[in-house]
Design an enzyme around this catalytic site. Structure first.
Site, short mmCIF file in Angstrom:
data_model
loop_
_atom_site.label_atom_id
_atom_site.label_comp_id
_atom_site.label_asym_id
_atom_site.label_seq_id
_atom_site.Cartn_x
_atom_site.Cartn_y
_atom_site.Cartn_z
N GLU A 37 -17.65 6.77 -28.09
CA GLU A 37 -18.22 5.98 -27.00
C GLU A 37 -17.78 6.43 -25.61
O GLU A 37 -17.04 5.71 -24.91
CB GLU A 37 -17.86 4.50 -27.19
N HIS B 108 -10.39 8.68 -29.90
CA HIS B 108 -10.98 7.35 -29.71
C HIS B 108 -10.24 6.70 -28.54
O HIS B 108 -9.40 5.80 -28.72
CB HIS B 108 -10.82 6.54 -31.01
N GLU C 64 -20.24 2.63 -36.44
CA GLU C 64 -19.63 1.30 -36.27
C GLU C 64 -20.72 0.25 -36.20
O GLU C 64 -21.75 0.45 -35.56
CB GLU C 64 -18.85 1.18 -34.95
N ARG D 190 -13.92 6.08 -41.78
CA ARG D 190 -13.86 6.71 -40.47
C ARG D 190 -12.58 6.26 -39.77
O ARG D 190 -12.35 5.05 -39.63
CB ARG D 190 -15.09 6.32 -39.62
N ASN E 254 -22.85 3.80 -32.71
CA ASN E 254 -22.13 2.53 -32.77
C ASN E 254 -23.06 1.46 -32.23
O ASN E 254 -23.63 1.61 -31.15
CB ASN E 254 -20.87 2.56 -31.90
N TYR F 28 -23.78 -2.98 -32.02
CA TYR F 28 -23.29 -4.33 -32.27
C TYR F 28 -24.24 -5.46 -31.87
O TYR F 28 -24.24 -6.51 -32.47
CB TYR F 28 -21.99 -4.56 -31.47
C1 BGC Z 1 -15.09 0.40 -30.31
C2 BGC Z 1 -14.00 -0.22 -31.13
C3 BGC Z 1 -13.90 -1.70 -30.81
C4 BGC Z 1 -15.21 -2.34 -31.17
C5 BGC Z 1 -15.27 -3.85 -30.98
C6 BGC Z 1 -16.34 -0.43 -30.22
O1 BGC Z 1 -16.87 -0.34 -28.94
O2 BGC Z 1 -15.34 1.70 -30.69
O3 BGC Z 1 -12.81 0.45 -30.90
O4 BGC Z 1 -12.83 -2.33 -31.43
O5 BGC Z 1 -16.24 -1.79 -30.40
O6 BGC Z 1 -15.13 -4.17 -29.64
#
Ligand code: BGC
Length: 476
Positions: free
Chosen positions: A166, A120, A377, A74, A306, A308
């Site tokens: 995002e 992006h 992501e 991607r 995405n 995390y």
């Molecule tokens: C974004 C990336 C960023 C990553 C880590 C995501 O929110 O799409 O561009 O580098 O998080 O912060």
């Protein structure tokens, strides 16, 4: 645990974070080029001017992807490489467009499926100056539609398109907190534009409409002949109540999800903004015209997710502030008993908590009718990684553990919860320009030696993903 054999996996990047070459071959400036020049905005005073120089190293990057076994990649297009000024009356830069045509051909030749993000965050600077860029409800969606049509036509071999990355970040970090380009902090004042809402919600609305316009063009003019699919990429953190016994905290969790995810996903899947947002924000939240609603409702072929981290969420007492973008909640890393959500990383907002991933996949699936999902992501930084020597950086057991846990949680969600995930992208292929944190925070599975010829060195995590997915891709 098993995932379907045709499940795609690989790595993700974004143009401004890796390409560099900002003045090469006629590229025009984006809002990030200007933002980086504002003193104090980027932690180490850096910019994406050089980044990983990927614009000049595509062969190297494709070889790297292939060597790691990725079946998909991607990446995003730099809008201002293709239309330097960005608008529908502006000149097209053929060299910029050809660059991506070749890159897609090279990926396909290496057996890697491209997933292409149209934008992006690097909105053309000229459009921002011309009419306020993302703030303009009419011009911006039309210019984005024009850009989208141009690249759909030029890249018929691409089967997986993502409109925006995002939009929450563009809206909140760019127009409320001022941490991202264009650095506006306008959540508490009435905006001069729009229908009485303030900037973050106007920007979000315009991004949704622009997404809807691009999708309509794709469906009307390209999908019938070429096939393929298109969707938007939404970020969202998992939530746990600060006090599970307190109904107000449980409710606050739901509201937090609605203010971050459903803000975008509800209009797309259900046709309007969540009631919780309308209740709190009133006329600060724009209202869809029937034409806008028709563009946005039903505009995802898949959900780009995405993800995390996770948070504990606590309700706030008293009347809600109408300028509060978070939905009148407190976001914490510790709960009532003092338990921590997960270990610290280099990113203040990120603490690994894989069970949250499974939960959130379930929540999204239930609310939106079990859509097809690509995890576009997922990844982590490591506390203090940048201070280590190269050999130590390559030994990134923390990141290995993160991927094992998160991919495991995803596989569980697929197997046990009926969640329909079809692909997964680790963020990121390599260390790169981490926006307002500059180069101090590394998210790559490959180390980039910026000072010495931009050489890429796979970390342990880079090599862990193939065996991990090989062991899982056994179904069907
Ligand atoms: C974004 C990336 C960023 C990553 C880590 C995501 O929110 O799409 O561009 O580098 O998080 O912060």
């Amino acid at each position: 645990m098993a995932l379907p054999r045709d499940f795609l996996w690989g790595f993700a990047t974004a143009a401004y974070q890796i390409e560099g070459a900002v003045d090469q071959h006629g590229r025009g400036p984006s809002i990030w080029d200007s933002f980086c020049k504002t003193p104090g905005k980027i932690a180490d005073g850096s910019s994406g001017d050089v980044a990983c120089d990927s614009y000049n190293r595509t062969a190297e990057d494709v070889a790297l992807l292939a060597s790691l076994g990725a079946t998909a990649y991607r990446f995003s297009l730099s809008w201002t490489r293709i239309i330097p000024k960005g608008g529908r009356g502006d000149a097209v830069n053929q060299v910029g467009l050809d660059h991506y045509v070749r890159f897609v051909d090279d990926l396909l030749a290496a057996g890697i499926t491209p997933f292409v993000t149209l934008s992006h965050w690097d909105i053309p600077d000229e459009l921002h100056r011309r009419y306020g860029g993302l703030l303009d409800r009419t011009e911006f969606p039309l210019d984005f539609e024009h850009f989208a049509r141009l690249v759909f036509r030029a890249l018929p071999r691409v089967r997986h398109w993502l409109t925006f990355n995002e939009p929450w970040c563009s809206s909140v970090l760019g127009f409320s907190l001022g941490q991202f380009a264009p650095g506006r902090t306008s959540d508490r004042t009435k905006s001069p534009v729009g229908d009485g809402a303030t900037e973050p919600w106007i920007v979000a609305h315009n991004l949704l409409v622009a997404h809807g316009r691009a999708v309509k063009v794709f469906r009307d003019e390209f999908q019938p002949a070429n096939g393929g699919e298109i969707g938007i990429v939404l970020n969202g953190d998992a939530v746990f109540p600060w006090d599970p016994a307190d109904a107000a905290d449980v409710e606050a969790c739901e509201r937090k999800l609605e203010f971050s995810i459903s803000w975008f996903a509800d209009p797309i899947y259900l046709g309007d903004y969540p009631a919780s947002m309308r209740d709190q924000l009133g006329d600060r939240l724009p209202t869809f015209t029937p034409a806008e609603r028709a563009l946005v409702h039903g505009s995802n072929d898949f959900y780009g997710m995405n993800h995390y981290t996770a948070n504990y969420v606590k309700h706030r007492t008293g009347a809600a502030d109408r300028g509060d973008v978070a939905g009148h909640v407190e976001i914490l890393f510790d709960n009532k008993n003092g338990d921590s959500i997960g270990p610290e990383t280099q990113s203040t907002w990120l603490r690994p908590c894989a069970p949250g991933f499974r939960d959130l996949l379930g929540w999204i699936s239930r609310r939106y009718g079990f859509p097809k999902i690509y995890v576009t992501e997922n990844g982590t930084s490591i506390k203090g990684e940048n201070e280590l020597r190269r050999e130590q950086i390559l030994d990134d057991d923390f990141r290995v553990g993160y991927y094992e846990d998160y991919v495991g949680a995803m596989a569980l969600a697929v197997e046990r919860d009926g969640v329909d995930v079809r692909g997964y992208f680790a963020w990121s292929l390599m260390d790169n320009f981490e926006w307002h944190e500059g180069y101090e925070t590394r998210f790559g599975v490959c180390y980039v030696d910026y000072e010495n010829g931009q050489r890429r060195y796979p970390k342990k995590s880079a090599r862990r993903l193939k065996p991990l997915f090989d062991s899982l891709l056994t179904k069907g």
